[in-house]
Design a protein around this motif. Structure first.
Motif, PDB file in Angstrom:
ATOM      1  N   PHE A 144      45.118  45.837  42.061  1.00  0.00           N
ATOM      2  CA  PHE A 144      45.513  45.554  43.437  1.00  0.00           C
ATOM      3  C   PHE A 144      46.315  46.730  43.994  1.00  0.00           C
ATOM      4  O   PHE A 144      47.297  47.163  43.394  1.00  0.00           O
ATOM      5  CB  PHE A 144      46.368  44.294  43.515  1.00  0.00           C
ATOM      6  N   ALA A 163      41.503  45.235  46.405  1.00  0.00           N
ATOM      7  CA  ALA A 163      41.283  44.858  45.007  1.00  0.00           C
ATOM      8  C   ALA A 163      40.060  45.599  44.496  1.00  0.00           C
ATOM      9  O   ALA A 163      39.056  45.717  45.204  1.00  0.00           O
ATOM     10  CB  ALA A 163      41.082  43.351  44.887  1.00  0.00           C
ATOM     11  N   ALA A 212      42.053  39.351  46.767  1.00  0.00           N
ATOM     12  CA  ALA A 212      43.003  40.111  47.581  1.00  0.00           C
ATOM     13  C   ALA A 212      43.641  39.232  48.649  1.00  0.00           C
ATOM     14  O   ALA A 212      44.809  39.431  49.015  1.00  0.00           O
ATOM     15  CB  ALA A 212      42.302  41.312  48.222  1.00  0.00           C
TER      16      ALA A 212
END
Length: 344
Positions: free
Chosen positions: A61, A230, A189
């Motif tokens: 991330f 992500a 995400a």
């Protein structure tokens, strides 16, 4: 969007050995198996018995463009939608899968029948032979992961397919909808998005009067689009999920009130929510605000301001689309007093 470099599994394993099996990412979170938090994380290749291939196959991330600060928080999706509680992604090389499974079989804690079926599947050629060691440079073993923070929640155990093999540069089997893709990454995400608090500025501030229009507005500088990316570097796929504020809903905290506009929903216009009060506007109608019709007495009303965020994503290969809108709100106390009349 950050660049993604596709590396072979062998290259990643060798890189991990050269670096002492340690991966460091600045302002990004490497999450083996969907675990871990923070904007800067160091992941050791041998942590918890995992090794560099598990780290390389993990979700990463990038939160550098996310909302920040103590008052920032996650959005609540409309219609009770939630990102996936589990998914599949690369986890083992052939040797690593052998080291993972054989101690389980030798312990005989899962029963002879299950152990025999596992050996038949991964060792004896139905359908895999000797953990696919002859294809060690050609792919990876995929397994399930539970999304961080979703442990014990409904859906966390839905990814119950047995560990399966995927050749490098091939798609996972079509009958596994939770296999990681740009769209799955976008949804993961989504859960990492953080947006600023929605406490509004009021005029009059803190204490207002019955039947007096109270102006409400939000600092536009705080309400800019935020995003999280992500990615799975091992697969060369990524997705960026972006949240953009579109409106704020004012709830006075009592039915004895009127809102401006009547719906209570103030649209964001030219990057601004509502309009700051200025001298000379006392007799005007605020574009966003509230008028209380009854005193709060010795107490106060709890005003809630909830911002709605439109959420979209873009990903590898030109993929993209909309995700459910998200809401994030905050409350604040408002004291409402009667206007005192003076008799002479």
């Amino acid at each position: 969007m950050p660049a993604v470099v596709r590396l072979s599994l062998r290259g990643l394993v060798l890189a991990g050995l050269v670096m002492g099996a340690t991966v460091t990412t600045a302002q990004a979170d490497v999450v083996p198996g969907g675990e871990g938090t923070g904007s800067e994380t160091q992941v050791e290749g041998d942590r918890k018995g995992e090794n560099i291939s598990a780290t390389a196959g993990a979700v990463v991330f990038d939160r550098t463009r996310n909302g920040a600060g103590e008052a920032a928080g996650p959005v609540t999706a409309a219609a009770r939608w939630t990102p996936p509680a589990c998914y599949y992604a690369p986890k083992y090389t052939p040797d690593q899968l052998q080291k993972h499974l054989e101690p389980i079989w030798e312990a005989e804690s899962t029963g002879y029948q299950w152990d025999a079926a596992q050996r038949d599947r991964y060792v004896k050629g139905h359908p895999y032979t000797d953990f696919n060691k002859d294809k060690a440079d050609e792919g990876y073993w995929w397994d399930s992961y539970v999304t961080a923070g979703r442990e014990g929640q409904p859906g966390a155990l839905d990814c119950d397919k047995p560990i399966f093999w995927v050749d490098e540069n091939n798609d996972p089997p079509a009958d596994i909808p939770q296999a990681v893709t740009p769209e799955i990454l976008a949804q993961l995400a989504y859960a990492e998005i953080r947006v600023p608090s929605t406490e509004v500025d009021l005029a009059p501030e803190g204490t207002t009067k019955v039947n007096l229009p109270t102006w409400a507005w939000l600092d536009a500088a705080q309400f800019k689009p935020v995003s999280v990316t992500a990615s799975v570097p091992l697969l060369g796929i990524e997705a960026t999920t972006t949240a953009e504020p579109v409106s704020v809903e004012i709830e006075p905290g009592t039915p004895d009130a009127e809102t401006y506009p009547a719906s209570g929903v103030c649209d964001i216009r030219n990057g601004r929510i509502g309009e700051p009060y200025a001298k000379g506007k006392a007799d005007g109608t605020p574009p966003c605000g509230v008028k209380y019709l009854r005193s709060s007495g010795d107490d106060s009303y709890e005003l809630t301001a909830t911002v709605t965020w439109k959420i979209e994503w873009t990903g590898t290969g030109g993929a993209g689309g909309d995700l459910p809108d998200g809401d994030f709100g905050a409350t604040q106390d408002v004291v409402v007093q009667e206007i005192q009349a003076i008799n002479r």
